[in-house]
Scaffold this motif. Structure first.
Motif, PDB file in Angstrom:
ATOM      1  N   VAL A  88      77.939 -41.514   4.812  1.00 55.76           N
ATOM      2  CA  VAL A  88      76.906 -42.522   4.792  1.00 55.76           C
ATOM      3  C   VAL A  88      77.037 -43.680   5.985  1.00 55.76           C
ATOM      4  O   VAL A  88      78.353 -44.168   6.181  1.00 55.76           O
ATOM      5  CB  VAL A  88      76.927 -43.436   3.472  1.00 55.76           C
ATOM      6  CG1 VAL A  88      76.154 -44.684   3.369  1.00 55.76           C
ATOM      7  CG2 VAL A  88      76.681 -42.443   2.240  1.00 55.76           C
ATOM      8  N   VAL A  89      76.062 -43.878   6.664  1.00 54.99           N
ATOM      9  CA  VAL A  89      76.249 -45.158   7.839  1.00 54.99           C
ATOM     10  C   VAL A  89      75.512 -46.265   7.520  1.00 54.99           C
ATOM     11  O   VAL A  89      75.912 -47.204   7.829  1.00 54.99           O
ATOM     12  CB  VAL A  89      75.982 -44.443   8.983  1.00 54.99           C
ATOM     13  CG1 VAL A  89      76.605 -43.215   9.629  1.00 54.99           C
ATOM     14  CG2 VAL A  89      74.324 -43.945   9.061  1.00 54.99           C
ATOM     15  N   HIS A  90      74.751 -46.094   6.468  1.00 60.55           N
ATOM     16  CA  HIS A  90      73.846 -47.406   6.130  1.00 60.55           C
ATOM     17  C   HIS A  90      73.447 -46.943   4.841  1.00 60.55           C
ATOM     18  O   HIS A  90      72.881 -45.920   4.555  1.00 60.55           O
ATOM     19  CB  HIS A  90      72.600 -47.550   6.877  1.00 60.55           C
ATOM     20  CG  HIS A  90      72.836 -48.088   8.506  1.00 60.55           C
ATOM     21  ND1 HIS A  90      73.444 -49.098   8.672  1.00 60.55           N
ATOM     22  CD2 HIS A  90      72.679 -47.144   9.537  1.00 60.55           C
ATOM     23  CE1 HIS A  90      73.652 -48.986  10.069  1.00 60.55           C
ATOM     24  NE2 HIS A  90      73.216 -47.711  10.475  1.00 60.55           N
ATOM     25  N   GLU A  91      73.425 -48.118   3.666  1.00 61.63           N
ATOM     26  CA  GLU A  91      72.691 -47.945   2.435  1.00 61.63           C
ATOM     27  C   GLU A  91      72.445 -49.309   1.546  1.00 61.63           C
ATOM     28  O   GLU A  91      72.981 -50.280   2.144  1.00 61.63           O
ATOM     29  CB  GLU A  91      73.676 -46.801   1.572  1.00 61.63           C
ATOM     30  CG  GLU A  91      74.900 -47.762   0.890  1.00 61.63           C
ATOM     31  CD  GLU A  91      75.459 -46.792  -0.216  1.00 61.63           C
ATOM     32  OE1 GLU A  91      75.015 -46.179  -1.098  1.00 61.63           O
ATOM     33  OE2 GLU A  91      76.577 -46.471   0.301  1.00 61.63           O
ATOM     34  N   THR A  92      71.566 -49.052   0.984  1.00 62.55           N
ATOM     35  CA  THR A  92      71.315 -50.065  -0.265  1.00 62.55           C
ATOM     36  C   THR A  92      71.115 -49.627  -1.654  1.00 62.55           C
ATOM     37  O   THR A  92      71.629 -48.591  -1.575  1.00 62.55           O
ATOM     38  CB  THR A  92      69.638 -50.666   0.220  1.00 62.55           C
ATOM     39  OG1 THR A  92      68.672 -49.811  -0.237  1.00 62.55           O
ATOM     40  CG2 THR A  92      69.457 -51.137   1.636  1.00 62.55           C
ATOM     41  N   ALA A 122      69.801 -44.303   0.973  1.00 66.37           N
ATOM     42  CA  ALA A 122      71.083 -44.028   2.102  1.00 66.37           C
ATOM     43  C   ALA A 122      70.729 -43.127   3.227  1.00 66.37           C
ATOM     44  O   ALA A 122      70.184 -42.255   3.049  1.00 66.37           O
ATOM     45  CB  ALA A 122      72.400 -43.509   1.090  1.00 66.37           C
ATOM     46  N   MET A 123      71.566 -43.801   4.295  1.00 68.52           N
ATOM     47  CA  MET A 123      71.500 -42.872   5.382  1.00 68.52           C
ATOM     48  C   MET A 123      72.493 -42.217   5.835  1.00 68.52           C
ATOM     49  O   MET A 123      73.747 -42.797   5.865  1.00 68.52           O
ATOM     50  CB  MET A 123      70.914 -43.903   6.685  1.00 68.52           C
ATOM     51  CG  MET A 123      70.949 -43.127   8.096  1.00 68.52           C
ATOM     52  SD  MET A 123      69.460 -42.139   8.300  1.00 68.52           S
ATOM     53  CE  MET A 123      68.159 -43.483   8.660  1.00 68.52           C
ATOM     54  N   GLY A 182      77.855 -43.839  13.204  1.00 71.62           N
ATOM     55  CA  GLY A 182      76.750 -45.118  13.053  1.00 71.62           C
ATOM     56  C   GLY A 182      75.397 -44.570  13.327  1.00 71.62           C
ATOM     57  O   GLY A 182      74.349 -45.314  13.155  1.00 71.62           O
ATOM     58  N   GLN A 183      75.093 -43.306  13.618  1.00 73.87           N
ATOM     59  CA  GLN A 183      73.800 -42.700  13.824  1.00 73.87           C
ATOM     60  C   GLN A 183      73.343 -42.144  12.712  1.00 73.87           C
ATOM     61  O   GLN A 183      73.926 -41.114  12.181  1.00 73.87           O
ATOM     62  CB  GLN A 183      73.796 -41.843  15.117  1.00 73.87           C
ATOM     63  CG  GLN A 183      74.344 -42.206  16.415  1.00 73.87           C
ATOM     64  CD  GLN A 183      73.180 -43.450  17.009  1.00 73.87           C
ATOM     65  OE1 GLN A 183      72.139 -43.497  16.772  1.00 73.87           O
ATOM     66  NE2 GLN A 183      73.808 -44.433  17.730  1.00 73.87           N
ATOM     67  N   GLY A 184      71.996 -42.269  12.216  1.00 71.40           N
ATOM     68  CA  GLY A 184      71.671 -41.767  11.182  1.00 71.40           C
ATOM     69  C   GLY A 184      70.905 -40.479  11.543  1.00 71.40           C
ATOM     70  O   GLY A 184      70.296 -40.394  12.736  1.00 71.40           O
ATOM     71  N   TRP A 243      68.060 -39.613   5.784  1.00 76.56           N
ATOM     72  CA  TRP A 243      67.516 -40.620   4.746  1.00 76.56           C
ATOM     73  C   TRP A 243      67.302 -40.069   3.455  1.00 76.56           C
ATOM     74  O   TRP A 243      66.424 -39.170   3.613  1.00 76.56           O
ATOM     75  CB  TRP A 243      66.733 -41.386   5.515  1.00 76.56           C
ATOM     76  CG  TRP A 243      66.097 -42.446   4.775  1.00 76.56           C
ATOM     77  CD1 TRP A 243      66.404 -43.688   4.698  1.00 76.56           C
ATOM     78  CD2 TRP A 243      65.012 -42.439   3.670  1.00 76.56           C
ATOM     79  NE1 TRP A 243      65.781 -44.415   3.706  1.00 76.56           N
ATOM     80  CE2 TRP A 243      64.856 -43.588   3.116  1.00 76.56           C
ATOM     81  CE3 TRP A 243      64.259 -41.404   3.325  1.00 76.56           C
ATOM     82  CZ2 TRP A 243      63.985 -43.943   2.165  1.00 76.56           C
ATOM     83  CZ3 TRP A 243      63.198 -41.599   2.549  1.00 76.56           C
ATOM     84  CH2 TRP A 243      63.089 -42.820   1.765  1.00 76.56           C
TER      85      TRP A 243
END
Length: 122
Positions: free
Chosen positions: A31-35, A39-40, A45-47, A50
Protein backbone atom coordinates in the motif's frame (compact mmCIF):
# COMPACT_ATOMS: atom_id res chain seq x y z
CA UNK A 1 3.00 2.22 -24.37
CA UNK A 2 2.54 1.49 -20.68
CA UNK A 3 -0.13 2.26 -18.15
CA UNK A 4 0.10 4.44 -15.07
CA UNK A 5 -2.31 2.51 -12.86
CA UNK A 6 -5.35 0.25 -12.92
CA UNK A 7 -8.36 0.77 -10.67
CA UNK A 8 -11.65 -0.93 -9.96
CA UNK A 9 -14.33 -1.23 -7.32
CA UNK A 10 -14.60 -4.22 -5.00
CA UNK A 11 -17.53 -5.69 -3.04
CA UNK A 12 -15.86 -5.57 0.38
CA UNK A 13 -13.08 -2.99 0.52
CA UNK A 14 -11.46 -4.08 3.81
CA UNK A 15 -11.48 -7.77 2.88
CA UNK A 16 -10.06 -7.03 -0.57
CA UNK A 17 -7.43 -4.65 0.81
CA UNK A 18 -6.24 -7.31 3.25
CA UNK A 19 -6.25 -9.94 0.48
CA UNK A 20 -4.12 -7.78 -1.84
CA UNK A 21 -1.71 -6.84 0.95
CA UNK A 22 -0.97 -10.54 1.44
CA UNK A 23 -1.09 -11.49 -2.26
CA UNK A 24 1.28 -8.77 -3.48
CA UNK A 25 3.84 -8.81 -0.63
CA UNK A 26 5.98 -11.50 -2.35
CA UNK A 27 6.27 -9.17 -5.36
CA UNK A 28 7.42 -6.28 -3.13
CA UNK A 29 4.19 -4.40 -3.86
CA UNK A 30 2.41 -2.78 -0.92
CA UNK A 31 0.00 0.00 0.00
CA UNK A 32 1.43 3.39 -1.03
CA UNK A 33 -1.69 5.52 -0.33
CA UNK A 34 -5.05 4.78 1.27
CA UNK A 35 -8.20 6.20 2.84
CA UNK A 36 -11.15 4.51 4.52
CA UNK A 37 -12.67 3.81 1.08
CA UNK A 38 -9.75 3.09 -1.27
CA UNK A 39 -6.15 1.85 -1.37
CA UNK A 40 -3.39 2.26 -3.95
CA UNK A 41 -0.82 -0.53 -4.20
CA UNK A 42 2.58 -0.01 -5.78
CA UNK A 43 6.33 0.28 -5.32
CA UNK A 44 8.53 3.16 -4.17
CA UNK A 45 5.53 5.46 -3.71
CA UNK A 46 4.28 4.87 -7.28
CA UNK A 47 0.77 3.48 -7.59
CA UNK A 48 0.05 0.50 -9.84
CA UNK A 49 -3.29 -0.86 -8.64
CA UNK A 50 -6.20 1.02 -7.06
CA UNK A 51 -9.15 -0.68 -5.35
CA UNK A 52 -12.11 1.06 -3.81
CA UNK A 53 -15.73 0.99 -2.74
CA UNK A 54 -17.32 3.71 -4.86
CA UNK A 55 -19.77 1.57 -6.80
CA UNK A 56 -20.46 -1.87 -8.15
CA UNK A 57 -17.47 -4.06 -8.99
CA UNK A 58 -16.90 -4.81 -12.67
CA UNK A 59 -17.29 -8.25 -14.20
CA UNK A 60 -14.26 -10.49 -13.88
CA UNK A 61 -11.06 -8.97 -15.26
CA UNK A 62 -7.53 -10.28 -15.69
CA UNK A 63 -4.33 -8.45 -14.83
CA UNK A 64 -0.72 -9.50 -14.31
CA UNK A 65 2.21 -8.30 -12.21
CA UNK A 66 5.85 -8.82 -13.16
CA UNK A 67 7.79 -11.14 -10.87
CA UNK A 68 11.55 -10.87 -10.30
CA UNK A 69 12.13 -14.65 -10.33
CA UNK A 70 10.43 -18.04 -10.09
CA UNK A 71 10.56 -17.98 -6.30
CA UNK A 72 8.45 -14.81 -6.30
CA UNK A 73 5.87 -16.49 -8.60
CA UNK A 74 5.68 -19.42 -6.16
CA UNK A 75 5.43 -17.11 -3.13
CA UNK A 76 2.69 -15.06 -4.84
CA UNK A 77 0.66 -18.22 -5.51
CA UNK A 78 1.10 -19.54 -1.96
CA UNK A 79 0.24 -16.14 -0.46
CA UNK A 80 -2.89 -15.94 -2.61
CA UNK A 81 -4.11 -19.34 -1.43
CA UNK A 82 -3.32 -18.51 2.21
CA UNK A 83 -5.21 -15.22 1.87
CA UNK A 84 -8.34 -17.05 0.67
CA UNK A 85 -7.89 -16.81 -3.10
CA UNK A 86 -8.70 -19.70 -5.43
CA UNK A 87 -6.10 -21.44 -7.56
CA UNK A 88 -6.45 -20.69 -11.25
CA UNK A 89 -3.11 -22.10 -12.36
CA UNK A 90 -0.18 -23.30 -10.26
CA UNK A 91 3.31 -21.89 -10.88
CA UNK A 92 4.80 -23.24 -14.07
CA UNK A 93 5.80 -22.67 -17.65
CA UNK A 94 3.12 -21.63 -20.12
CA UNK A 95 4.78 -22.42 -23.49
CA UNK A 96 1.53 -21.72 -25.32
CA UNK A 97 2.24 -18.00 -24.62
CA UNK A 98 6.00 -18.19 -25.30
CA UNK A 99 8.79 -20.60 -24.28
CA UNK A 100 9.95 -18.56 -21.25
CA UNK A 101 6.53 -17.60 -19.87
CA UNK A 102 6.52 -18.67 -16.18
CA UNK A 103 3.39 -17.72 -14.25
CA UNK A 104 0.81 -18.47 -11.58
CA UNK A 105 -2.83 -17.39 -11.35
CA UNK A 106 -5.12 -16.65 -8.39
CA UNK A 107 -8.83 -15.76 -8.37
CA UNK A 108 -9.46 -12.87 -5.94
CA UNK A 109 -12.56 -12.39 -3.72
CA UNK A 110 -14.45 -10.64 -6.57
CA UNK A 111 -13.64 -13.30 -9.20
CA UNK A 112 -10.76 -11.44 -10.90
CA UNK A 113 -7.89 -13.48 -12.33
CA UNK A 114 -4.64 -12.09 -10.89
CA UNK A 115 -1.33 -13.28 -12.31
CA UNK A 116 2.35 -13.10 -11.40
CA UNK A 117 4.55 -13.61 -14.47
CA UNK A 118 8.23 -13.92 -15.25
CA UNK A 119 9.38 -13.63 -18.87
CA UNK A 120 12.50 -15.79 -18.99
CA UNK A 121 14.92 -15.75 -21.88
CA UNK A 122 14.47 -18.87 -23.96
Amino acid sequence: MGYDHLGFNVKNFLASRDFYIRLLAPLDIGVVHETAEWAMFGEDGQGLLWIGSYGDPPGPIHFAFKARDRAAVHAFHAAGLEAGGRDNGAPGLRPQYHPGYYAAFIIDPDGHNVEAVLHEQA
